[in-house]
Design a protein around this motif. Sequence first.
Motif, PDB file in Angstrom:
ATOM      1  N   HIS A   1      -6.064   3.053  -1.314  1.00 45.92           N
ATOM      2  CA  HIS A   1      -5.138   2.257  -0.500  1.00 45.92           C
ATOM      3  C   HIS A   1      -5.806   1.815   0.795  1.00 45.92           C
ATOM      4  O   HIS A   1      -5.710   0.644   1.197  1.00 45.92           O
ATOM      5  CB  HIS A   1      -3.893   3.093  -0.191  1.00 45.92           C
ATOM      6  CG  HIS A   1      -3.043   2.553   0.909  1.00 45.92           C
ATOM      7  ND1 HIS A   1      -2.284   1.414   0.779  1.00 45.92           N
ATOM      8  CD2 HIS A   1      -2.836   2.992   2.178  1.00 45.92           C
ATOM      9  CE1 HIS A   1      -1.640   1.169   1.908  1.00 45.92           C
ATOM     10  NE2 HIS A   1      -1.966   2.117   2.778  1.00 45.92           N
ATOM     11  N   SER A   2      -6.511   2.729   1.448  1.00 43.67           N
ATOM     12  CA  SER A   2      -7.159   2.393   2.719  1.00 43.67           C
ATOM     13  C   SER A   2      -8.331   1.450   2.501  1.00 43.67           C
ATOM     14  O   SER A   2      -8.575   0.552   3.315  1.00 43.67           O
ATOM     15  CB  SER A   2      -7.619   3.666   3.431  1.00 43.67           C
ATOM     16  OG  SER A   2      -8.567   4.376   2.663  1.00 43.67           O
TER      17      SER A   2
ATOM     18  N   GLY B   1       0.582   1.898  -0.871  1.00 39.32           N
ATOM     19  CA  GLY B   1       0.984   2.708   0.269  1.00 39.32           C
ATOM     20  C   GLY B   1       2.326   3.374   0.049  1.00 39.32           C
ATOM     21  O   GLY B   1       2.523   4.547   0.401  1.00 39.32           O
TER      22      GLY B   1
END
Length: 219
Positions: free
Chosen positions: A118-119, A175
Motif C-alpha cells: 500500500h505504501s 489502505g
Amino acid sequence: MANKRATYSMLAFPVHLLVISIAALVLFWLIGFREGFALSSSIKMKIFNLHPLLMVLGFLIFSGEAMIAYKAIPTPRTVVKIIHLTLHFIALVSGIFGVYAVFKFHDELKVPHMYTLHSWIGMSTIVLFGLQLILGFVTFLFPGAESATRARFSPWHVSAGVLIFFMAIVTTEMGLIEKFIFQQLKRGQEALLVNFIGLLILLFGISVIVTAVLPIRRK
C-alpha cells in the motif's frame, strides 16, 4: 457541443452525490469510531487519522473532481484549465500532508516506514501525480507549448491522468483493507461502514474514469 456538455453535466451529478456520501461516511467513521483527528495528540491514532482524511477527502476526491471538471463545466478552455489545475494542486497538497501525517505517526510510535505494498504504490502515485501536474502546467498553461505539440501530447496526458487516478483508487482500497485487518474488524457497524466506504470509492473511481475517457472536443 452544448448538448454534449449538458450530457457531461448530467453524468457528473451522480459523481457529486458519491463525493458527498464518501465525505460524510469518512468523517462519521473517523470521528464516531476512531476518536477524530489531530496533528499532535497523546492519542496517536488521531495523528494517523489525518492520513485517510487527507488522502480520501483531499487527494482522491479533488483529483477526481478535477478530471470531471474538465469535461462537465461549460466554460472557455482557459478558464476550465485553471479550474482543472487548481483542483489538482489542492489534491497534491492534500496528498503530501497525508503522507506527512502517516510518517509523523510512525515516527512517534517508532514504526518502520514504507514496509507495505500500500505504501509503495501510494508513494509512487503521489510522485507520478506531481510530475504529471508539473508537465501539464508547463505544456498546457504556462508558458505553453506549440499548439501542434499540445495536440500530440494531450492523449498521453489524459491516459497518464487516468492511470494515476486508477493507482490512487487501488491504493485507497488497499489502505481500507489494511485498516480492516489491523483493527481486526470482522462484523459490526464499523466493519460495514469501512466496506461501504470502499464500495462507494470504487463506484466513484469507475464514474470518474468513464467520464474522463468519453470523447469531447473543446473550442
